[in-house]
Write a protein that holds these residues in place. Sequence first.
Motif, mmCIF file in Angstrom:
data_model
loop_
_atom_site.group_PDB
_atom_site.id
_atom_site.type_symbol
_atom_site.label_atom_id
_atom_site.label_comp_id
_atom_site.label_asym_id
_atom_site.label_seq_id
_atom_site.Cartn_x
_atom_site.Cartn_y
_atom_site.Cartn_z
ATOM 1 N N ALA A 32 46.856 50.256 8.336
ATOM 2 C CA ALA A 32 45.585 50.310 8.856
ATOM 3 C C ALA A 32 45.353 48.685 9.538
ATOM 4 C CB ALA A 32 44.425 50.477 7.687
ATOM 5 N N ILE A 33 45.857 47.839 8.786
ATOM 6 C CA ILE A 33 45.400 46.318 9.539
ATOM 7 C C ILE A 33 46.535 46.106 10.439
ATOM 8 C CG2 ILE A 33 46.130 43.858 8.979
ATOM 9 C CD1 ILE A 33 43.558 45.297 7.620
ATOM 10 N N ASP A 34 47.826 46.723 10.605
ATOM 11 C CA ASP A 34 48.611 46.621 11.650
ATOM 12 C C ASP A 34 48.060 47.481 12.658
ATOM 13 O OD1 ASP A 34 50.398 45.054 9.992
ATOM 14 O OD2 ASP A 34 51.769 46.707 9.710
ATOM 15 N N THR A 35 47.679 48.509 12.662
ATOM 16 C CA THR A 35 47.012 49.344 13.917
ATOM 17 C C THR A 35 46.006 48.663 14.366
ATOM 18 O OG1 THR A 35 47.658 51.464 12.643
ATOM 19 C CG2 THR A 35 46.071 51.742 14.270
ATOM 20 N N LEU A 36 44.917 48.150 13.514
ATOM 21 C CA LEU A 36 44.018 47.540 14.198
ATOM 22 C C LEU A 36 44.229 46.171 15.013
ATOM 23 C CD1 LEU A 36 41.148 47.796 11.334
ATOM 24 C CD2 LEU A 36 41.165 49.019 13.654
ATOM 25 N N THR A 37 45.199 45.439 14.592
ATOM 26 C CA THR A 37 45.633 44.393 14.976
ATOM 27 C C THR A 37 46.243 44.839 16.491
ATOM 28 O OG1 THR A 37 46.002 43.199 13.028
ATOM 29 C CG2 THR A 37 47.255 42.694 14.948
ATOM 30 N N ASN A 38 47.288 45.863 16.393
ATOM 31 C CA ASN A 38 47.851 46.164 17.693
ATOM 32 C C ASN A 38 46.630 46.751 18.706
ATOM 33 O OD1 ASN A 38 50.297 45.828 16.743
ATOM 34 N ND2 ASN A 38 50.634 48.071 15.981
ATOM 35 N N LEU A 39 45.665 47.410 18.343
ATOM 36 C CA LEU A 39 44.857 47.882 19.063
ATOM 37 C C LEU A 39 43.913 46.901 19.684
ATOM 38 C CD1 LEU A 39 43.482 51.120 17.373
ATOM 39 C CD2 LEU A 39 44.509 51.038 19.396
ATOM 40 N N SER A 40 43.344 45.678 18.937
ATOM 41 C CA SER A 40 42.601 44.757 19.367
ATOM 42 C C SER A 40 43.452 43.587 20.263
ATOM 43 C CB SER A 40 42.164 43.906 17.981
ATOM 44 O OG SER A 40 43.007 43.377 17.167
ATOM 45 N N GLY A 41 44.634 43.423 19.946
ATOM 46 C CA GLY A 41 45.670 42.398 20.605
ATOM 47 C C GLY A 41 45.517 41.010 19.938
ATOM 48 N N VAL A 42 44.983 40.866 18.900
ATOM 49 C CA VAL A 42 44.721 39.410 18.409
ATOM 50 C C VAL A 42 44.963 39.796 16.573
ATOM 51 C CG1 VAL A 42 42.947 38.606 19.810
ATOM 52 C CG2 VAL A 42 42.243 39.960 17.836
ATOM 53 N N ALA A 43 45.321 38.493 16.064
ATOM 54 C CA ALA A 43 45.678 38.520 14.766
ATOM 55 C C ALA A 43 44.276 38.426 13.958
ATOM 56 C CB ALA A 43 46.539 37.257 14.058
#
Length: 284
Positions: free
Chosen positions: A51-62
Amino acid sequence: MNTDNSTTLTAALTDSASDRRLEVLRLVGQSGSISEAARQVGISYKAAWQAIDTLTNLSGVALVDRTVGGSGGGGARITAQGLALLALADELARARQQVLSRFAGGAALAGGLGLRTSMRNQLPCTVLRCEALAPHDPMATVTLQTPGGALLQSSITWESADLLGLAPGLAVLVLCKATAVQVLAVTAEVKAEVTAGVAAAESANTMTARADESEAAAQALAGDCQLVGRVARVTPGQGRDEVVLALDGGGHWVGFATHPFAAALGQSAVARMGTSSLVVGLAG
């Protein structure tokens, strides 16, 4: 990874499963622990990281700073961008609710507004069950029912099933690329195959639940699903024809058939697609 403070975070809010992923992120911020967030949401530790990795990939920021831990998982700290994403999500949720409250049936009507995709086939369905393919298998089989009563099956990972919160009775959207669908005219041979599956289900047990299970099991063994409809439109092509089927219970399903397509408008036809080609999503 883009660290510019002006980076737009809205891309992380357009995914159909973002609400539960945002819940994981929010709980990480509160507890400082991925494993605790997973426990509170009711998903696996692996699914929480997904879940965290997907949100990070979508947002483009850590969104989360991680620290390596032992078998129980390390600590985690939500970043300023993670907090900004949560604030944005809350503001959007409030604005959405205000808009929907001004329209009768607004929540139901909005189901088709939150998803943009190249997949033309989008059909509302109800989850009947979600089961593992085998003990300790990472894949799950989701059995779904269409508005017309037809059964479909989708093969997805357990992590995805957890994040979507799939459970019997849940309303979902089933999506499929038209190019993954083979349409066949209902010849005597095809009709025999279709009716054979129904007959096997009925002979297995007269109870509806058992019949449903037998039909779904037969589809799983075959590795594909099928929908029967009536031909609504045919667009001829050089090697393949695009065929639109009108389904029982409402809705349409698009696929391709070998040119020239044998069935005429109004006649029955069968759409076939692999279980792995069906995508399960949440509307809104």
